[in-house]
Enzyme design. Structure first.
Site, PDB file in Angstrom:
ATOM      1  N   ASP A 140       0.898  12.099   4.971  1.00 17.02           N
ATOM      2  CA  ASP A 140       1.530  11.145   5.884  1.00 17.02           C
ATOM      3  C   ASP A 140       2.524  10.184   5.234  1.00 17.02           C
ATOM      4  O   ASP A 140       2.267   9.664   4.142  1.00 17.02           O
ATOM      5  CB  ASP A 140       0.463  10.274   6.541  1.00 17.02           C
ATOM      6  CG  ASP A 140      -0.656  11.064   7.181  1.00 17.02           C
ATOM      7  OD1 ASP A 140      -0.728  12.281   6.967  1.00 17.02           O
ATOM      8  OD2 ASP A 140      -1.465  10.448   7.893  1.00 17.02           O
ATOM      9  N   ARG A 263      -9.139   4.346  12.287  1.00 16.84           N
ATOM     10  CA  ARG A 263      -8.144   4.372  11.219  1.00 16.84           C
ATOM     11  C   ARG A 263      -6.713   4.176  11.721  1.00 16.84           C
ATOM     12  O   ARG A 263      -6.405   4.296  12.890  1.00 16.84           O
ATOM     13  CB  ARG A 263      -8.242   5.677  10.431  1.00 16.84           C
ATOM     14  CG  ARG A 263      -8.142   6.966  11.225  1.00 16.84           C
ATOM     15  CD  ARG A 263      -8.407   8.167  10.308  1.00 16.84           C
ATOM     16  NE  ARG A 263      -8.364   9.460  10.993  1.00 16.84           N
ATOM     17  CZ  ARG A 263      -9.437  10.060  11.495  1.00 16.84           C
ATOM     18  NH1 ARG A 263     -10.624   9.488  11.417  1.00 16.84           N
ATOM     19  NH2 ARG A 263      -9.323  11.237  12.090  1.00 16.84           N
TER      20      ARG A 263
END
Length: 661
Positions: A140, A263
């Protein structure tokens, strides 16, 4: 609307009973490690014959966190990040650690490299102008921002291997979002609250210029918590050193939220009450949800009673993003902007299906909730950012050019055995701008940042090329591995009886013929068309006399390798009455980013050719329709390589900020 499991103050630390200023920079920075040309018509039957051969356990209780004693050694979860199991059943990497899958199981059931790959093949796969590290694993994009003349990209990185694990924040800077310089790591997993990984985070730039970074850490006990970090020296243009807040974590899973489903905090936005809001992704009873917190100091938080939004049946939401878009305008907006003429976009990365989905709607600031414009196309039920290989995206506001910039992760579709053999895995898309599509009023437009045009070299134009039904036409442009392609298509009916249109859409691939399509381009193709990747339109007649058009990418003939996952991607794309069929393709070795109708529909393809590489790669037009000629007009640029190298560390101390823009 269902309410949150808890709406009490959720800061773990009771000593902050009042709102205090952002912590100063007196703490020690987190340690960082040094970085080491017109056309020849081919026999239509050859193409058609070659195409036809293709048939082809979670707790409801609040998390309990105890900071280890100072003399207690930190340990990671009992999982090997680097050893590949040889058992018959292999879970994708990352799932057991409480995140989305970060590997692909072998398609053949074979353990080990199953195709006779060569170093030349692996070398060709590396891109020339997309960002990727020099080696090893990346996933990511995190906390992108603009600071003192430099664009900063943080990214999840494994410094030790080409598979997921030991997630550390890599760091790179750029003046133009194209040419990048690697810097030393920004943060490493070295504290009890992030020892199992420094995961996704987002940056917020405060009105006074201070920068706060909220990120998810995976604790020594495998609990997902939210942590605070900030630059040690805000006057440093490179932001080399980062401080982790001494009293981390600042947020823990509230009652009713599983410890491994909590998250990826967003960039914060400022409300009219002077308080900041942050949203975090989770799941409740199978519904994807976005929790909302308020704060004034980023160390203490209040969990709001209502979710920002929830969509039943969509599963865990991760990497949530939330930002405003102007209904009429050509610029992006800062995350905190709200008011008349503005819609808000809510995006989630769906853990269950590994796609990035979004919807447009209205943000109600009075109760911090968001409602979609079209409930039938709510988050996870309708639009995707990208219909190809794309995930875990994140945007930031670029104040220099007043634009919203979107980053996205392109993950691999080979197996991790191949990744280990080649020594690297994954890359980032070319950054894209995001604007509201005021012609349709129902979607956004994504477009490569204009800086990519600085890579353009020589160009070749093709005007009014006619491609007859069932034929291909080679476009003689020389090397066909680094390209920026603009193509417009018009269809000319032959007056033939129409074929059955019942199987419209992309699923049948480029072999699925109808009266009006498919037609488009064959990229990364070899001379014999044994390897090719069709990017194409497929219009279909509708009962009311109109057209319904799909934009597709068919990867199923992209490689002769037998252990590569490939499929047909695509979706419907609006083509208005005054518009031609138009596409733009960025080809960079093994990556193709395809934009239809100015970016209404986007598809990213990750391919692994074995023959259509180096000088053998070709570009073709094709028309597999039965009832129309296709007339194509193209402009094609060769693209240079980007400069992506380590920052000369001996020059770091001489870096000066740019003059204010």
């Amino acid at each position: 609307m269902e309410t949150n499991p808890s709406h009490t103050t959720t800061s773990h630390y009771e000593h902050s009973s009042y709102y205090s200023p952002l912590p100063d920079h007196s703490s020690q920075p987190s340690p960082r490690r040094p970085l080491k040309g017109f056309a020849v018509i081919f026999a239509s039957m050859i193409f058609l014959m070659s195409l036809v051969t293709l048939i082809i356990t979670q707790s409801p209780e609040p998390a309990s966190l105890e900071k280890p004693e100072k003399d207690q050694p930190l340990s990671t979860k009992p999982t090997s990040f680097y050893n590949i199991s040889t058992s018959p059943v292999v879970l994708p990497r990352g799932v057991a650690q409480g995140v989305s899958a970060k590997s692909n199981p072998s398609l053949s059931g074979h353990h080990g490299v199953s195709y006779n790959w060569t170093n030349a093949m692996f070398s060709w796969q590396r891109t020339a102008y997309h960002f990727q590290p020099q080696k090893n694993w990346m996933n990511d994009p995190d906390g992108p921002l603009y600071h003192m003349g430099w664009y900063h990209l943080f990214y999840q990185y494994n410094p030790d291997s080409a598979v997921w694990g030991n997630i550390t924040w890599g760091h790179a800077v750029s003046r133009d979002l194209i040419h990048w310089l690697y810097l030393p790591f920004a943060m490493v997993p070295d504290q009890w609250y992030d020892i199992n990984g420094v995961w996704t985070g987002s940056a917020t730039i405060l009105p006074d210029g201070k920068i706060v970074m909220l990120y998810t850490g995976d604790t020594v006990d495998a609990v997902q918590v939210q942590n605070l970090a900030y630059p040690a020296n805000l006057s440093d243009p490179l932001l080399l050193d980062w401080v982790k807040y001494p009293d981390n974590p600042v947020l823990i899973p509230p009652i009713g939220i599983a410890i491994d489903e909590y998250r990826d905090p967003t960039t914060a936005w400022l409300g009219p009450d002077g308080m900041w809001r942050v949203t975090i992704g989770s799941k409740v009873n199978g519904a994807g949800v976005s929790l909302v917190y308020k704060t004034t100091n980023f160390t203490t938080y209040e969990l709001l009673e209502n979710y920002l939004h929830e969509v039943p049946g969509t599963g865990m939401w991760e990497c949530v993003d939330f930002y405003p878009v102007a209904i009429n305008g050509s610029t992006g907006l800062d995350t905190s902007v709200n008011g008349p003429g503005i819609k808000h976009l809510l995006k989630a990365s769906l853990d269950d299906t590994k796609v990035d989905v979004y919807a447009l709607g209205t943000y109600f600031v009075n109760n911090d909730t968001w409602v979609p414009d079209n409930p039938a196309e709510d988050v996870g039920l309708g639009l995707k950012y990208d219909y190809g290989r794309y995930y875990a995206s994140k945007t930031f506001y670029d104040p220099k050019f007043e634009r919203r910039v979107l980053w996205g992760w392109i993950n691999e579709t080979d197996t991790e055995y191949e990744d280990l053999a080649k020594g690297w895995a994954s890359l980032q898309t070319i950054p894209r701008t995001v604007l509201f599509d005021n012609k349709t009023g129902t979607n956004i437009l994504q477009w490569p940042v204009e800086e990519v045009e600085s890579l353009r070299l020589n160009s070749t134009d093709f005007e009014g090329v006619v491609v007859k039904p069932g034929s291909v036409v080679e476009l003689n442009i020389g090397t066909a591995t680094q390209l920026d392609i603009f193509a417009d298509f018009e269809i000319e009916s032959l007056g033939l009886e129409e074929t059955n249109e019942a199987n419209g859409g992309c699923r049948g691939g480029a072999v699925d013929r109808s009266s009006l399509g498919p037609f488009g381009l064959l990229v990364i193709a070899d001379e014999t068309l044994s390897e090719l990747t069709p990017i194409y339109f497929r219009p279909t007649n509708t009962s009311d006399g109109g057209l319904q058009t799909y934009f597709c990418a068919d990867e199923r003939r992209s490689s002769k390798a037998n252990d590569v996952f490939n499929q047909v991607y695509g979706s419907q794309v609006p083509v208005l009455d005054d518009e031609k069929f138009s596409m733009r393709l960025l080809v960079d070795h093994s990556i193709v980013e395809s934009f239809a109708q100015g970016g209404r529909t986007v598809i990213t393809s990750r391919v692994y050719p074995t023959e259509a590489i180096y000088g053998a790669a070709r570009l073709f037009l094709f028309n597999n329709a039965t009832g129309v000629n296709v007339k194509a007009t193209l402009k094609i640029w060769q693209l240079n390589s980007a400069f992506i190298h380590p920052f000369p560390l001996d020059q770091i101390d001489t870096v000066k900020p740019l003059q204010p823009f």
